[in-house]
Design an enzyme around this catalytic site. Structure first.
Site, PDB file in Angstrom:
ATOM      1  N   ASP A 103       0.980  -1.177  -0.034  1.00 44.59           N
ATOM      2  CA  ASP A 103       0.014  -0.055   0.175  1.00 44.59           C
ATOM      3  C   ASP A 103       0.907   1.277   0.059  1.00 44.59           C
ATOM      4  OD1 ASP A 103      -2.286  -1.450   0.023  1.00 44.59           O
ATOM      5  OD2 ASP A 103      -2.223  -1.608   2.517  1.00 44.59           O
ATOM      6  N   TYR A 104       0.285   2.354  -0.302  1.00 43.40           N
ATOM      7  CA  TYR A 104       0.928   3.638  -0.498  1.00 43.40           C
ATOM      8  C   TYR A 104       1.435   4.096   0.826  1.00 43.40           C
ATOM      9  CZ  TYR A 104       1.181   8.657  -1.320  1.00 43.40           C
ATOM     10  OH  TYR A 104       1.667  10.064  -1.395  1.00 43.40           O
TER      11      TYR A 104
END
Length: 239
Positions: A103-104
């Site tokens: 994820d970011y």
């Protein structure tokens, strides 16, 4: 040698085999001037395969890379919102793509390659390869919560497989845990922790199977021959 179109495309570094199947089914691929939408089509290197207006040719060299992905970086080849991607960090001439995702706002170990077979070995559901994460979470898991966590968590319409969690260190109002899973559902670790009201403050992946995180944040390296051999040994059936 004839091989399935999606496998040939992945071997040429277009994308993962699964993504190539989507391209074919969406009518984005032609073989010798004919649009192909069936996944059973087979080709060899004498066929003219074109995807999105570009002729596809086999990769000259296979590359296998491990990066310590920073937070704030997208696990993608490109981003239509102009955000920095892992490809922006890695300086290689070959066209590579991430194996799975982070994820970011998650950091840590991410593998990239232009070898569709190795990609498939890692992500195929039959391969239960352990992924180890270290997380700082709010509060501290009780023994009862740990037992429930390890035996499957409802993360919203899905019950996770069995996993492992270990409390490494406790602080005031938070703790550090090590979590081992073999699935890869979207934001799975965060959702599992949130189910027990222990929201994740920070999250880092430290290993994928036998491959360990051993570079500084934002740095990358080529996998060793031993590591590549291990990835091949995970097995790859023509599915």
């Amino acid at each position: 040698m004839m091989e399935r179109l999606q496998k040939y495309m992945a071997r040429c570094g277009v994308a993962s085999r699964r993504k190539c199947e989507e391209y074919i089914q969406n009518g984005l691929v032609t073989v010798n001037g004919i649009t192909i939408t069936e996944l059973g089509t087979k080709v060899d290197e004498n066929d003219e395969v074109i995807y999105n207006g570009r002729k596809i040719v086999p990769c000259e060299e296979k590359v296998y890379i491990a990066i310590n992905k920073p937070t704030g970086v997208i696990t993608s080849v490109t981003d239509d919102r102009g955000r920095k991607t892992v490809i922006d960090i890695i300086d290689v001439k070959e066209r590579i793509f991430p194996i799975g995702r982070l994820d970011y706002d998650t950091s840590g170990l991410l593998l990239l390659t232009n070898d569709g077979d190795v990609y498939n070995n890692i992500i195929h559901p039959r391969v239960e390869i352990n992924k180890v994460y270290e997380a700082v979470v709010k509060g501290c898991f009780t023994p009862d919560e740990i037992d429930l966590f390890e035996n499957g968590v409802d993360i919203g319409g899905y019950i996770t497989a069995k996993s492992k969690i270990e409390v490494i260190e406790t602080f005031k109002n938070k703790s550090k845990v090590r979590i081992i899973i073999h699935e890869g559902k979207n934001r799975q670790v965060r959702k599992m922790c949130k189910a027990f009201n222990h929201d994740v403050i920070s999250l880092k992946r430290v290993s994928i199977g036998k491959i360990k995180l051993d570079t500084k944040v934002g740095e990358w390296r080529y996998l060793t021959d031993k590591e590549v051999k291990y990835l091949y040994e995970l097995g790859d059936e023509d599915v």
